[in-house]
Design an enzyme around this catalytic site. Structure first.
Site, PDB file in Angstrom:
ATOM      1  N   GLY A   1       0.748  -1.138   0.500  1.00  0.00           N
ATOM      2  CA  GLY A   1      -0.444  -0.196   0.192  1.00  0.00           C
ATOM      3  C   GLY A   1       0.674   1.495   0.474  1.00  0.00           C
TER       4      GLY A   1
ATOM      5  N   ASN B   1       3.657   1.812   2.702  1.00  0.00           N
ATOM      6  CA  ASN B   1       4.919   2.409   2.358  1.00  0.00           C
ATOM      7  C   ASN B   1       5.975   3.589   2.581  1.00  0.00           C
ATOM      8  OD1 ASN B   1       4.527  -0.977   1.075  1.00  0.00           O
ATOM      9  ND2 ASN B   1       4.121   0.088  -0.783  1.00  0.00           N
TER      10      ASN B   1
ATOM     11  N   SER C   1       4.999  10.822 -10.226  1.00  0.00           N
ATOM     12  CA  SER C   1       6.044  10.588 -11.353  1.00  0.00           C
ATOM     13  C   SER C   1       5.279  11.016 -12.413  1.00  0.00           C
ATOM     14  CB  SER C   1       5.333   8.825 -11.052  1.00  0.00           C
ATOM     15  OG  SER C   1       4.478   8.716 -11.443  1.00  0.00           O
TER      16      SER C   1
ATOM     17  N   ARG D   1      11.601  10.349 -12.447  1.00  0.00           N
ATOM     18  CA  ARG D   1      11.114  10.352 -13.654  1.00  0.00           C
ATOM     19  C   ARG D   1      12.004   8.363 -13.378  1.00  0.00           C
ATOM     20  NH1 ARG D   1      13.515  16.246 -16.277  1.00  0.00           N
ATOM     21  NH2 ARG D   1      10.773  17.211 -16.601  1.00  0.00           N
TER      22      ARG D   1
ATOM     23  N   GLY E   1      15.993  10.448 -13.771  1.00  0.00           N
ATOM     24  CA  GLY E   1      16.494  11.878 -12.977  1.00  0.00           C
ATOM     25  C   GLY E   1      14.775  12.197 -12.652  1.00  0.00           C
TER      26      GLY E   1
ATOM     27  N   GLY F   1       7.639  -0.431  -4.404  1.00  0.00           N
ATOM     28  CA  GLY F   1       7.831   0.444  -3.285  1.00  0.00           C
ATOM     29  C   GLY F   1       8.818   1.865  -3.983  1.00  0.00           C
ATOM     30  N   ALA F   2       9.416   1.934  -4.990  1.00  0.00           N
ATOM     31  CA  ALA F   2      10.106   2.921  -4.962  1.00  0.00           C
ATOM     32  C   ALA F   2       9.642   3.981  -5.425  1.00  0.00           C
ATOM     33  CB  ALA F   2      10.869   2.270  -7.058  1.00  0.00           C
ATOM     34  N   GLY F   3       8.552   4.459  -5.299  1.00  0.00           N
ATOM     35  CA  GLY F   3       8.567   5.694  -5.734  1.00  0.00           C
ATOM     36  C   GLY F   3       8.100   6.118  -4.555  1.00  0.00           C
ATOM     37  N   ASP F   4       8.030   5.902  -3.212  1.00  0.00           N
ATOM     38  CA  ASP F   4       6.980   5.355  -1.391  1.00  0.00           C
ATOM     39  C   ASP F   4       8.521   5.941  -1.108  1.00  0.00           C
ATOM     40  OD1 ASP F   4       3.913   5.260  -2.288  1.00  0.00           O
ATOM     41  OD2 ASP F   4       5.155   3.087  -2.459  1.00  0.00           O
TER      42      ASP F   4
END
Length: 318
Positions: A27, A31, A179, A211, A215, A239-242
């Site tokens: 979620g 996260n 994003s 991005r 970057g 979970g990268a963006g979180d």
């Protein structure tokens, strides 16, 4: 203290074409809360969890890293599920979601920042409840408001239907992380930098566009800044963006730029400070991408990785 409001669920993750699914707590807001706690921040998660084995698994996972979990009115409810299919390390999702948090009380006086986004601001009845909280907190003016739309097209209808609600939440926010993929879906004929500038004009003092491998772009009233991505050996992007969001908020907190009284200072963040915050957030996201699932790093892991990271800079003054 950070307060995160939003969904906590179970990701059932499998490789595309495989019949085997592995359960992971997830979620987007959960996260973010997990990432903040692992970085050493005090954080409370207001969410919706069922009184079932999945809910117990999610709660135990979050509490083990120091997150204070308020599972909401869970009697008779089921913990939400997201079925994630991985191909070349990139996840696509199918959701089975319940989102109802009831009437949310005002934030505690010690809260410097409230973060929300994703399904929590898109699915009723919980979306209206979260929006009401943000409107009340904006009027009170005591906490920084952070928002990540984290668009899930399958649950939002058309971009035309989704845009007004998202833009309203942007207007209530102090920090917006989004994003480039989200912006491309919302505004398919526009450049992400132009949308970020428009969102700044709606009232958000800081807008950050991630991005992926290209970057990060950030804009304030006085500064536009591009930063490169951190090179990684990709395992998956779950979970990268979180993790980036957690790193962003943690960095702003360490720079003493959170809290209602610091809104003007946040809007006037200098280039050196913004570079430092963005680069560390990117590093945190890269560590998460280097291992399976939404597994954000601890502060000790960040310090170790930072020592080996080269420094580069490219900015566009306004």
């Amino acid at each position: 203290m950070f307060v995160v409001v939003g969904e906590a669920l179970v990701d059932l993750v499998g490789q595309r074409g495989s019949r085997t699914l592995v359960a992971h707590p997830g979620g987007s807001p959960a996260n973010v809360a997990l990432g903040l706690a692992r970085l050493g921040d005090q954080v409370s998660l207001l969410t919706h969890l069922g009184q079932d084995s999945f809910g117990e698994m999610v709660s135990a996972h979050l509490r083990a890293s120091g997150v204070q979990v308020d599972g909401g009115p869970g009697a008779g409810a089921k913990t939400s599920l997201a079925v994630a299919s991985l191909a070349a390390g990139v996840a696509t999702y199918d959701f089975r979601i319940e989102w109802d948090v009831g009437e949310l009380a005002p934030l505690p006086v010690e809260a410097r920042c409230v973060h929300t986004g994703s399904l929590a601001t898109a699915l009723q009845p919980g979306a209206a409840q979260v929006t009401d909280l943000l409107e009340r907190e904006r009027e009170r003016g005591r906490a920084t408001i952070s928002y990540d739309p984290n668009v899930r097209p399958a649950l939002l209808g058309s971009p035309e239907e989704a845009r007004p609600g998202i833009e309203h939440l942007v207007s209530l926010s102090d920090v917006v992380k989004v994003s480039d993929e989200d912006l491309h879906w919302l505004y398919p004929d526009r450049r992400d930098v132009d949308v970020a500038r428009d969102w700044l004009a709606l009232g958000a003092p800081l807008v950050v566009v991630t991005r992926g491998g290209a970057g990060v772009f950030a804009v304030t009233a006085g500064l536009e800044l591009d930063r490169p991505a951190t090179p990684i050996d990709l395992v998956d992007t779950v979970g990268a963006g979180d993790s980036f969001t957690a790193g962003l908020l943690d960095g702003l907190g360490r720079a003493d730029l959170l809290g209602g009284a610091r809104r003007e200072a946040l809007a006037g963040i200098d280039e050196s400070s913004l570079v430092s915050v963005l680069d560390e957030a990117s590093l945190i996201a890269s560590i998460t991408c280097s291992r399976p699932g939404a597994d954000p790093p601890t502060w000790a892991e960040v310090e170790t990785a930072r020592a080996a990271r080269p420094s580069t800079r490219r900015s566009v003054p306004r």
